[in-house]
Each structure stands twice: as structure tokens, then as C-alpha cells.
Design a protein around this motif. Structure first.
Motif, short mmCIF file in Angstrom:
data_model
loop_
_atom_site.label_atom_id
_atom_site.label_comp_id
_atom_site.label_asym_id
_atom_site.label_seq_id
_atom_site.Cartn_x
_atom_site.Cartn_y
_atom_site.Cartn_z
N LEU A 158 50.06 101.12 49.62
CA LEU A 158 50.84 100.56 49.02
C LEU A 158 51.93 100.78 49.61
O LEU A 158 53.04 100.48 49.42
N TYR A 159 52.22 102.17 49.71
CA TYR A 159 53.22 103.36 50.13
C TYR A 159 52.95 103.69 51.57
O TYR A 159 54.06 104.30 52.14
N HIS A 160 52.52 103.12 52.46
CA HIS A 160 52.37 103.72 54.05
C HIS A 160 52.20 104.69 54.37
O HIS A 160 53.11 105.18 55.01
N LEU A 161 50.93 105.61 53.37
CA LEU A 161 51.79 107.21 53.19
C LEU A 161 49.92 107.54 54.23
O LEU A 161 49.00 106.42 54.31
N THR A 170 44.80 106.89 45.05
CA THR A 170 43.71 105.62 45.65
C THR A 170 44.84 106.12 46.84
O THR A 170 45.30 105.70 47.42
N ASP A 171 43.34 105.48 47.62
CA ASP A 171 43.39 104.71 49.13
C ASP A 171 44.29 103.81 49.08
O ASP A 171 45.58 102.98 50.16
N TYR A 172 44.41 102.54 47.78
CA TYR A 172 45.04 101.41 47.51
C TYR A 172 46.88 102.29 47.80
O TYR A 172 48.00 101.76 48.09
N TYR A 173 47.10 103.09 47.17
CA TYR A 173 48.21 103.80 46.33
C TYR A 173 48.75 103.72 47.88
O TYR A 173 49.66 103.88 48.06
N ARG A 174 47.82 104.70 48.04
CA ARG A 174 48.53 105.19 49.73
C ARG A 174 49.23 104.19 50.83
O ARG A 174 49.39 104.33 51.96
N LEU A 189 45.79 102.78 40.99
CA LEU A 189 46.78 103.74 41.34
C LEU A 189 46.33 105.50 41.59
O LEU A 189 47.17 105.48 42.32
N PHE A 190 45.61 105.62 40.37
CA PHE A 190 45.54 107.05 40.75
C PHE A 190 44.17 107.86 40.57
O PHE A 190 43.30 107.00 39.54
N HIS A 191 43.21 107.94 40.87
CA HIS A 191 42.00 108.73 40.40
C HIS A 191 42.50 109.57 39.04
O HIS A 191 43.71 110.67 38.95
N THR A 228 41.58 105.48 36.95
CA THR A 228 40.42 104.24 37.20
C THR A 228 40.27 104.79 35.93
O THR A 228 39.07 103.52 35.40
N ASP A 229 39.83 105.26 35.15
CA ASP A 229 39.61 105.73 33.46
C ASP A 229 40.78 104.71 32.24
O ASP A 229 40.42 105.50 31.39
N GLY A 230 41.46 104.50 33.06
CA GLY A 230 43.44 103.63 31.92
C GLY A 230 42.73 102.03 31.89
O GLY A 230 41.73 101.49 31.90
#
Length: 229
Positions: A226-229, A220-224, A212-214, A186-188
């Protein structure tokens, strides 16, 4: 062997392009029309096609791949996942496809193409990482010819080539309609773009961002999703 959504599997031999976050991102980004006929330009081992078939049981995917080893792996992935009625792989130079398949016959063209125009070739997958065998312009020209009017071309690429992609797309009657910017943190900075262009579309671009990551490295929820976590 990689296991993906809904129990589908992918065998990706050494030396071919691996299952990557780029492909997962593109599959999630793609909106499939009902009973879509999809052309995957530079299909590798059939990764995107298999992901889409796992996502939608009604789409039909034709993959075009120049590398013989990757093409053979795609055929095996099709066989093992019982997708022979919905998915096929053609070993060919995608620049010649307008002369081998009917033009204007696909609702959707997709591609996870080589990102780079120069620099050292990758020892692991040289054809997949540099556009020595097919330039960005040649890729977009082929997509424009193979799409039916109103069809979409979706690709993943690096942000520094966005302007070039949009210019080439417009020159081939592909209007940029939807853009998703991807940040790994998020900060990148933006690290990838996902773009959808419509053949014969009117001007008007929808703009969205995902991460993808905090900052602490947690997904992130988006990453989860994507990978059905």
C-alpha cells in the motif's frame, strides 16, 4: 505537504480531512477501466483523485466538494501536480450534481464518505466525519444516477453499516460485486470495509480479507505494498 506515489504531492490545510489509511486502501482497491472517467463524491482536497492519477496516467477525475477551503486546496493540488488536463474540482453539494453534470456519464464513482450519523462533531473536519450534509442514502442515489450502465461505485466505510449500504445500493440498481474486509491486526476485528457495486450488475459477490499489521505490530506485506515500502 504529503508526498505520495510517483512524486505527486498533496497540500492538506488544517481543518480539512487528512490523508488517511482509508483513502490509501480505497485507491488500492479500485480497478480502473481503460481511460476511466471518474466522479469523486465528497472529494475534499482532491486526495483520492490525485492518488488515482498517480496510479494511472490515463484516468480523468472530477471531484465534488462542498467545503470551500478543501475545494481551494484541491485546485492548488491540481495546479501543482500539473493535472489540469486530467483532474477538476467543483465546489457544490453532491446531491445537486445530477442536475449539473450529464447523468450516466461516468465509468466509476468513488467516495470516502462520512461514517457517522450522530455523536459529537469533529472540530477538525466536521463536514467530513458526520453525514449531516449528505446521508448515505443520498450519496448512493447520486452515484446510481451518475454512473453509466455497467459502471462501478466504490467506497470505504465501517463494517457495521454494510447491510445498510447493500440494501440502499440494490434499491438504486447497484449490485454489490466485490467486498474486501480490512483488519488492522491479524488477531483483531474487521475495522473497515471496501465495497464495489456495479450498475445493472448480476448477483454474485467476491469476498476477500486483508490485514495491515501482525500481532507483534510489524507491517504485513499488504501494508508494505500500500505504501510502496
Amino acid at each position: 505537504m504529503e508526498t505520495i506515489h510517483n512524486g505527486f504531492t498533496l497540500d492538506i490545510p488544517p481543518g480539512t480531512f487528512p490523508l488517511s489509511t482509508d483513502s490509501i486502501l480505497l485507491c488500492d482497491f479500485i480497478s480502473l477501466p481503460r481511460n476511466a472517467r471518474v466522479l469523486d463524491l465528497g472529494a475534499g482536497c482532491g486526495t483520492l483523485g490525485t492518488l488515482l492519477c498517480a496510479k494511472d496516467e490515463h484516468c480523468q477525475v472530477t471531484g465534488i466538494e462542498l467545503d470551500g477551503i478543501a475545494h481551494a486546496a484541491a485546485l492548488e493540488n491540481i495546479r501543482r501536480n500539473n493535472l489540469s488536463s486530467r483532474m477538476s474540482s467543483i465546489c457544490a453539494d453532491l446531491r445537486t450534481i445530477p442536475g449539473k453534470l450529464p447523468t450516466g456519464s461516468f465509468e466509476l464513482c468513488i467516495s470516502n464518505p462520512p461514517y457517522y450519523t450522530g455523536g459529537p462533531a469533529s472540530q477538525q473536519a466536521p463536514l467530513a466525519r458526520r453525514d449531516d450534509c449528505c446521508t448515505l442514502e443520498q450519496l448512493i442515489v447520486t452515484a446510481g444516477k451518475m454512473l453509466k450502465f455497467g459502471g462501478d461505485f466504490c467506497l470505504v466505510h465501517k463494517p457495521e453499516r454494510l447491510a445498510e449500504i447493500c440494501v440502499l445500493a440494490s434499491a438504486n440498481k447497484l449490485e454489490p460485486k466485490r467486498l474486501r474486509l480490512i483488519r488492522h491486526r491479524t488477531d483483531g476485528d474487521v475495522s473497515l470495509i471496501l465495497l464495489s457495486c456495479r450498475k445493472g450488475g448480476k448477483p454474485g459477490l467476491l469476498w476477500e480479507e486483508r490485514c495491515l499489521f501482525h500481532p507483534d505490530g510489524q507491517p504485513t506485506d499488504y501494508y508494505r505494498t500500500l505504501y510502496h515500502l
